[in-house]
Design an enzyme around this catalytic site. Structure first.
Site, PDB file in Angstrom:
ATOM      1  N   TRP A  82     -68.610 -38.831  41.573  1.00 39.51           N
ATOM      2  CA  TRP A  82     -69.296 -37.634  41.175  1.00 39.51           C
ATOM      3  C   TRP A  82     -68.423 -37.100  39.742  1.00 39.51           C
ATOM      4  O   TRP A  82     -67.649 -37.536  39.653  1.00 39.51           O
ATOM      5  CB  TRP A  82     -69.031 -36.481  42.160  1.00 39.51           C
ATOM      6  CG  TRP A  82     -69.426 -35.167  41.766  1.00 39.51           C
ATOM      7  CD1 TRP A  82     -70.850 -34.748  41.398  1.00 39.51           C
ATOM      8  CD2 TRP A  82     -68.646 -33.964  41.781  1.00 39.51           C
ATOM      9  NE1 TRP A  82     -70.563 -33.254  41.117  1.00 39.51           N
ATOM     10  CE2 TRP A  82     -69.452 -32.880  41.328  1.00 39.51           C
ATOM     11  CE3 TRP A  82     -67.338 -33.832  41.957  1.00 39.51           C
ATOM     12  CZ2 TRP A  82     -68.921 -31.709  41.207  1.00 39.51           C
ATOM     13  CZ3 TRP A  82     -66.817 -32.595  41.942  1.00 39.51           C
ATOM     14  CH2 TRP A  82     -67.530 -31.435  41.518  1.00 39.51           C
ATOM     15  N   SER A  96     -73.114 -33.069  54.948  1.00 36.12           N
ATOM     16  CA  SER A  96     -72.303 -32.544  53.819  1.00 36.12           C
ATOM     17  C   SER A  96     -72.448 -31.107  53.757  1.00 36.12           C
ATOM     18  O   SER A  96     -73.427 -30.664  53.405  1.00 36.12           O
ATOM     19  CB  SER A  96     -72.392 -33.342  52.523  1.00 36.12           C
ATOM     20  OG  SER A  96     -71.441 -32.862  51.534  1.00 36.12           O
ATOM     21  N   TYR A 141     -76.069 -37.394  41.484  1.00 32.70           N
ATOM     22  CA  TYR A 141     -74.820 -37.855  40.526  1.00 32.70           C
ATOM     23  C   TYR A 141     -75.543 -38.460  39.079  1.00 32.70           C
ATOM     24  O   TYR A 141     -75.886 -39.385  39.164  1.00 32.70           O
ATOM     25  CB  TYR A 141     -73.672 -38.393  41.086  1.00 32.70           C
ATOM     26  CG  TYR A 141     -73.085 -38.025  42.358  1.00 32.70           C
ATOM     27  CD1 TYR A 141     -73.142 -36.554  42.746  1.00 32.70           C
ATOM     28  CD2 TYR A 141     -72.059 -38.681  42.939  1.00 32.70           C
ATOM     29  CE1 TYR A 141     -72.610 -35.883  43.637  1.00 32.70           C
ATOM     30  CE2 TYR A 141     -71.488 -38.044  43.990  1.00 32.70           C
ATOM     31  CZ  TYR A 141     -71.728 -36.663  44.654  1.00 32.70           C
ATOM     32  OH  TYR A 141     -71.109 -36.330  45.429  1.00 32.70           O
ATOM     33  N   SER A 171     -62.957 -33.563  46.945  1.00 30.68           N
ATOM     34  CA  SER A 171     -62.078 -33.108  46.062  1.00 30.68           C
ATOM     35  C   SER A 171     -60.766 -32.628  46.854  1.00 30.68           C
ATOM     36  O   SER A 171     -60.316 -31.543  46.823  1.00 30.68           O
ATOM     37  CB  SER A 171     -62.818 -31.675  45.760  1.00 30.68           C
ATOM     38  OG  SER A 171     -63.911 -32.048  44.800  1.00 30.68           O
ATOM     39  N   PRO A 172     -60.107 -33.557  47.277  1.00 31.09           N
ATOM     40  CA  PRO A 172     -58.857 -33.681  48.121  1.00 31.09           C
ATOM     41  C   PRO A 172     -57.687 -32.936  47.246  1.00 31.09           C
ATOM     42  O   PRO A 172     -56.472 -32.332  47.648  1.00 31.09           O
ATOM     43  CB  PRO A 172     -58.285 -34.821  48.621  1.00 31.09           C
ATOM     44  CG  PRO A 172     -59.015 -35.776  48.014  1.00 31.09           C
ATOM     45  CD  PRO A 172     -60.474 -35.300  47.481  1.00 31.09           C
ATOM     46  N   GLY A 195     -61.524 -38.859  43.330  1.00 32.31           N
ATOM     47  CA  GLY A 195     -62.310 -39.369  42.182  1.00 32.31           C
ATOM     48  C   GLY A 195     -61.259 -39.626  41.266  1.00 32.31           C
ATOM     49  O   GLY A 195     -59.928 -39.685  41.416  1.00 32.31           O
TER      50      GLY A 195
HETATM   51  N1  LIG Z   1     -70.428 -33.679  49.264  1.00 26.59           N
HETATM   52  C1  LIG Z   1     -70.306 -32.780  48.197  1.00 26.59           C
HETATM   53  O1  LIG Z   1     -71.129 -31.905  48.051  1.00 26.59           O
HETATM   54  C2  LIG Z   1     -69.376 -33.333  47.224  1.00 26.59           C
HETATM   55  C3  LIG Z   1     -69.144 -32.528  46.139  1.00 26.59           C
HETATM   56  C4  LIG Z   1     -68.000 -32.890  45.066  1.00 26.59           C
HETATM   57  C5  LIG Z   1     -67.561 -34.269  45.377  1.00 26.59           C
HETATM   58  N2  LIG Z   1     -68.001 -35.093  46.519  1.00 26.59           N
HETATM   59  C6  LIG Z   1     -67.377 -36.544  46.465  1.00 26.59           C
HETATM   60  O2  LIG Z   1     -65.926 -36.608  46.503  1.00 26.59           O
HETATM   61  C7  LIG Z   1     -65.428 -37.347  45.377  1.00 26.59           C
HETATM   62  C8  LIG Z   1     -64.306 -36.821  45.000  1.00 26.59           C
HETATM   63  O3  LIG Z   1     -64.497 -35.487  44.129  1.00 26.59           O
HETATM   64  P1  LIG Z   1     -63.699 -35.209  43.112  1.00 26.59           P
HETATM   65  O4  LIG Z   1     -63.779 -36.424  41.967  1.00 26.59           O
HETATM   66  O5  LIG Z   1     -63.680 -33.687  42.943  1.00 26.59           O
HETATM   67  O6  LIG Z   1     -62.046 -35.415  43.699  1.00 26.59           O
HETATM   68  P2  LIG Z   1     -60.579 -35.182  43.327  1.00 26.59           P
HETATM   69  O7  LIG Z   1     -59.795 -36.515  43.986  1.00 26.59           O
HETATM   70  O8  LIG Z   1     -60.099 -34.088  43.960  1.00 26.59           O
HETATM   71  O9  LIG Z   1     -60.325 -35.026  41.894  1.00 26.59           O
HETATM   72  C9  LIG Z   1     -60.762 -36.158  41.013  1.00 26.59           C
HETATM   73  C10 LIG Z   1     -60.426 -36.043  39.575  1.00 26.59           C
HETATM   74  O10 LIG Z   1     -58.970 -35.649  39.253  1.00 26.59           O
HETATM   75  C11 LIG Z   1     -58.270 -36.283  38.282  1.00 26.59           C
HETATM   76  N3  LIG Z   1     -57.354 -37.002  39.098  1.00 26.59           N
HETATM   77  C12 LIG Z   1     -57.284 -37.743  40.047  1.00 26.59           C
HETATM   78  N4  LIG Z   1     -56.250 -38.425  40.529  1.00 26.59           N
HETATM   79  C13 LIG Z   1     -55.267 -37.959  39.731  1.00 26.59           C
HETATM   80  C14 LIG Z   1     -54.060 -38.390  39.295  1.00 26.59           C
HETATM   81  N5  LIG Z   1     -53.352 -39.278  39.930  1.00 26.59           N
HETATM   82  N6  LIG Z   1     -53.186 -37.951  38.004  1.00 26.59           N
HETATM   83  C15 LIG Z   1     -54.144 -37.155  37.201  1.00 26.59           C
HETATM   84  N7  LIG Z   1     -55.349 -36.642  37.340  1.00 26.59           N
HETATM   85  C16 LIG Z   1     -55.995 -37.072  38.531  1.00 26.59           C
HETATM   86  C17 LIG Z   1     -59.178 -37.059  37.749  1.00 26.59           C
HETATM   87  O11 LIG Z   1     -59.835 -36.331  36.914  1.00 26.59           O
HETATM   88  P3  LIG Z   1     -59.467 -36.262  35.234  1.00 26.59           P
HETATM   89  O12 LIG Z   1     -58.736 -37.505  34.839  1.00 26.59           O
HETATM   90  O13 LIG Z   1     -60.974 -35.727  34.364  1.00 26.59           O
HETATM   91  O14 LIG Z   1     -58.714 -34.913  35.048  1.00 26.59           O
HETATM   92  C18 LIG Z   1     -60.342 -37.246  38.779  1.00 26.59           C
HETATM   93  O15 LIG Z   1     -61.558 -37.779  38.320  1.00 26.59           O
HETATM   94  C19 LIG Z   1     -66.661 -37.316  44.572  1.00 26.59           C
HETATM   95  O16 LIG Z   1     -66.596 -38.443  43.638  1.00 26.59           O
HETATM   96  C20 LIG Z   1     -67.758 -37.461  45.484  1.00 26.59           C
HETATM   97  O17 LIG Z   1     -68.025 -38.746  46.017  1.00 26.59           O
HETATM   98  C21 LIG Z   1     -68.767 -34.731  47.364  1.00 26.59           C
END
Ligand SMILES: NC(=O)c1ccc[n+]([C@@H]2O[C@H](COP(=O)([O-])OP(=O)(O)OC[C@H]3O[C@@H](n4cnc5c(N)ncnc54)[C@H](OP(=O)(O)O)[C@@H]3O)[C@@H](O)[C@H]2O)c1
Length: 321
Positions: free
Chosen positions: A10, A140, A43, A195-196, A273
């Site tokens: 996403w 979801s 997405y 979004s953990p 993500g």
């Molecule tokens: N079911 C639903 O309604 C729903 C909604 C949202 C998401 N999702 C699912 O959940 C997945 C994950 O969501 P999310 O992307 O929001 O999760 P997230 O893991 O909380 O955030 C990911 C973002 O945080 C940053 N990041 C991650 N690891 C990092 C690290 N080690 N150091 C620094 N920055 C870091 C990156 O963004 P930057 O580098 O751009 O800062 C990355 O794209 C989505 O891809 C999707 O599959 C589902």
């Protein structure tokens, strides 16, 4: 079986990051032992599924679990959305084509559709399972009442049962704990949480009173909208207080955040993500980490009132978007 950490695309694939970077992240995920990949028809206006399909091309299909979703609009027409038989059937065909696969492992209703009879949605899901296009079905962001209603219908009608819910869940957002998790534990569903890391906020890289770091989600036109509600001085100041807790454990902040959601026994997988392969490599090290009660208490004390726990915050749109 799913990997304890899943990779989701996403905001990133087909949008924030170029295709080469997307493929590098997927490669890093595979190298690190991630086998579970989550996407959705909506997405990046369906482009994310295409990118993931190309990135996974050539990987042995049996060694992957591919998840996608249906509900949010994929076109401008009244039938390009929701959980009707027509849209679900059309959407799965589009998803399979874009993902270049004959079946998805888990097909998820991306929200609850108040305008379609639940029986119609569940019957269609069941038909897809029987057709072999979908192996398991889940939801979801459904609340406990909606999940219970679906299970009742499935049991009465002999439909395939839901196996999972995909909620937002992190140290900051714990709204599933009081109602959804107890129901799912009783009924045998798992949480596959999104979004953990709170979209990057729990890495501690956003500092109170300072502009967001270059290239981060907060600077992306689409991603910026989603992350903005968490970028308050109060949240960012409290999050900084997690730094010494992570450091004492020899973890990065991101690892602490991912490890935290995995402490909940009803969480089967944390979907992370990434915009860069290093992030994937950083985050996977949270797998297997145990946090003791004292650490969990320190986290709660640090975050205090900014933690959201109200189960009423699990909401689907009052009418189809
Ligand atoms: N079911 C639903 O309604 C729903 C909604 C949202 C998401 N999702 C699912 O959940 C997945 C994950 O969501 P999310 O992307 O929001 O999760 P997230 O893991 O909380 O955030 C990911 C973002 O945080 C940053 N990041 C991650 N690891 C990092 C690290 N080690 N150091 C620094 N920055 C870091 C990156 O963004 P930057 O580098 O751009 O800062 C990355 O794209 C989505 O891809 C999707 O599959 C589902």
């Amino acid at each position: 079986m799913v990997s304890e950490i899943s990779y989701g695309n996403w905001i990133t694939h087909g949008s924030q990051v170029e295709e080469d970077a997307a493929k590098e992240c997927v490669k890093a995920a595979l190298d690190e032992g991630i086998t579970t990949f989550d996407t959705a028809d909506v997405y990046a206006g369906t482009r994310a599924e295409e990118v993931l399909g190309r990135a996974l091309k050539g990987v042995r299909r049996e060694s992957l679990e591919i998840f996608t979703k249906v509900y949010w609009p994929t076109g401008s027409g009244p039938n390009d959305r929701g959980l009707s038989r027509k849209h679900i059937t059309e959407s799965i065909h589009g998803s399979l084509r874009r993902l270049q696969t004959d079946y998805v492992d888990l097909y998820q209703a991306h929200r609850f559709d108040v305008e379609t009879p639940l029986e119609e949605t569940l019957k269609t899901f069941d038909d897809l399972v029987r057709q072999g296009k979908v192996l398991y079905v889940g939801v979801s962001e459904w609340n406990a009442e909606q999940i219970a209603a679906a299970l009742k219908i499935a049991d009465e009608m002999g439909f395939d049962r839901l196996v999972s819910n995909q909620p937002q869940y992190s140290m900051l957002w714990r709204v599933i704990e009081s109602e959804v998790v107890p129901l799912c534990e009783k009924e045998g569903l798992s949480q596959i949480v999104w979004s953990p890391i709170a979209q990057g906020v729990l890495t501690g890289k956003y500092l109170p009173g300072r502009p967001p770091p270059a290239g981060s989600r907060a600077t992306d036109p689409t991603g910026g909208n989603f992350i903005s509600r968490m970028l308050t001085d109060e949240v960012l100041t409290r999050v900084q207080e997690l730094k010494p807790i992570a450091a004492d454990l020899g973890l990065t902040m991101a690892q602490l955040a991912v490890a935290w959601v995995l402490q909940n026994p009803n969480v089967a997988s944390a979907i992370v993500g990434a915009t860069r392969p290093e992030q994937v490599r950083d985050n996977v090290k949270a797998a297997g980490v145990k946090l003791d009660a004292e650490v969990l208490k320190k986290i709660d004390d640090a975050l205090g009132p900014i933690v959201e726990r109200d189960p009423a915050k699990t909401v689907s749109p009052a009418k189809r978007p």
